[in-house]
Design a protein around this motif. Structure first.
Motif, PDB file in Angstrom:
ATOM      1  N   SER A  25       6.022 107.124  68.301  1.00 37.44           N
ATOM      2  CA  SER A  25       6.474 106.507  67.052  1.00 37.44           C
ATOM      3  C   SER A  25       7.950 106.784  66.845  1.00 37.44           C
ATOM      4  O   SER A  25       8.430 107.880  67.146  1.00 37.44           O
ATOM      5  CB  SER A  25       5.684 107.058  65.871  1.00 37.44           C
ATOM      6  OG  SER A  25       4.314 106.795  66.052  1.00 37.44           O
ATOM      7  N   ASN A  49      -0.637 106.417  65.630  1.00 41.00           N
ATOM      8  CA  ASN A  49      -1.350 106.298  66.893  1.00 41.00           C
ATOM      9  C   ASN A  49      -0.779 105.210  67.811  1.00 41.00           C
ATOM     10  O   ASN A  49      -1.506 104.362  68.314  1.00 41.00           O
ATOM     11  CB  ASN A  49      -2.843 106.039  66.625  1.00 41.00           C
ATOM     12  CG  ASN A  49      -3.694 106.335  67.835  1.00 41.00           C
ATOM     13  OD1 ASN A  49      -3.284 107.091  68.709  1.00 41.00           O
ATOM     14  ND2 ASN A  49      -4.865 105.736  67.890  1.00 41.00           N
ATOM     15  N   GLU A  50       0.527 105.249  68.022  1.00 44.58           N
ATOM     16  CA  GLU A  50       1.171 104.275  68.903  1.00 44.58           C
ATOM     17  C   GLU A  50       1.197 104.815  70.320  1.00 44.58           C
ATOM     18  O   GLU A  50       1.466 105.993  70.536  1.00 44.58           O
ATOM     19  CB  GLU A  50       2.583 103.978  68.402  1.00 44.58           C
ATOM     20  CG  GLU A  50       2.588 103.308  67.034  1.00 44.58           C
ATOM     21  CD  GLU A  50       3.981 103.041  66.515  1.00 44.58           C
ATOM     22  OE1 GLU A  50       4.931 103.001  67.321  1.00 44.58           O
ATOM     23  OE2 GLU A  50       4.122 102.878  65.295  1.00 44.58           O
ATOM     24  N   LYS A  51       0.947 103.957  71.283  1.00 45.62           N
ATOM     25  CA  LYS A  51       0.831 104.364  72.681  1.00 45.62           C
ATOM     26  C   LYS A  51       2.138 104.943  73.212  1.00 45.62           C
ATOM     27  O   LYS A  51       2.152 105.978  73.867  1.00 45.62           O
ATOM     28  CB  LYS A  51       0.408 103.168  73.535  1.00 45.62           C
ATOM     29  CG  LYS A  51       0.179 103.510  74.989  1.00 45.62           C
ATOM     30  CD  LYS A  51      -0.235 102.290  75.777  1.00 45.62           C
ATOM     31  CE  LYS A  51      -0.391 102.640  77.247  1.00 45.62           C
ATOM     32  NZ  LYS A  51      -0.694 101.451  78.052  1.00 45.62           N
ATOM     33  N   GLY A  52       3.248 104.299  72.907  1.00 48.85           N
ATOM     34  CA  GLY A  52       4.546 104.743  73.419  1.00 48.85           C
ATOM     35  C   GLY A  52       5.251 105.707  72.498  1.00 48.85           C
ATOM     36  O   GLY A  52       6.436 105.969  72.652  1.00 48.85           O
ATOM     37  N   LYS A 105       6.215 111.604  70.605  1.00 51.53           N
ATOM     38  CA  LYS A 105       4.768 111.750  70.735  1.00 51.53           C
ATOM     39  C   LYS A 105       4.439 113.227  70.633  1.00 51.53           C
ATOM     40  O   LYS A 105       5.262 114.078  70.932  1.00 51.53           O
ATOM     41  CB  LYS A 105       4.313 111.278  72.127  1.00 51.53           C
ATOM     42  CG  LYS A 105       4.002 109.835  72.257  1.00 51.53           C
ATOM     43  CD  LYS A 105       3.628 109.524  73.681  1.00 51.53           C
ATOM     44  CE  LYS A 105       2.169 109.296  73.837  1.00 51.53           C
ATOM     45  NZ  LYS A 105       1.811 108.785  75.174  1.00 51.53           N
TER      46      LYS A 105
END
Length: 148
Positions: free
Chosen positions: A69, A64-67, A115
């Protein structure tokens, strides 16, 4: 000895025709009919791990990384989760899968990270079956609605 080499006797040469062996037709070998080998039915190699896209999707949602993984982070997560069933060259296959899924539009590449695309997120929502509310049958009415 002269410069032209006239004194040296030439080596004995036989004409080309004499060197050939006389042509004798060889008897044709009799071919024995071969019995066809019994082929064992090949069993399809089924991977004991889930499909790569499913594992990638699982890793992306868990991280769940914004930019997005990185492939390294995705590989690390997959290795922790499915280490027993993954092949030795899974990192190479993972890189290829990430590239292919990005080309298909299921993943979005952001710099060196990935993403889930909007279409992949929608597929995830559609996968869950909708709960049906129990409906009342025509013959069974609530007691308050019955005639006195």
């Amino acid at each position: 000895m002269s410069a032209a080499g006239e004194d040296v006797a030439p080596a004995l040469e036989k004409p080309v025709e004499e060197m050939k062996a006389p042509e004798v037709p060889k008897p044709a070998k009799e071919k024995k009919p071969r019995a066809p080998r019994e082929k064992k039915p090949k069993q399809a190699k089924t991977a004991s791990h889930p499909p790569y896209f499913q594992m990638i999707k699982e890793a992306l949602t868990a991280l769940n990384e914004k930019g997005g993984s990185s492939p390294y982070a995705i590989a690390k997560y997959m290795e922790e989760k499915h280490k027993a069933v993954l092949p030795a060259n899974f990192k190479k296959i993972l890189g290829l899968q990430l590239k292919n899924q990005a080309a298909r539009g299921k993943l979005v590449k952001i710099r060196a990270s990935y993403k889930l695309s909007e279409t992949a997120k929608k597929e995830k929502r559609r996968a869950r079956p909708k709960r049906r509310r129990p409906t009342q049958r025509k013959g069974s009415r609530a007691r308050s609605e019955t005639k006195p």
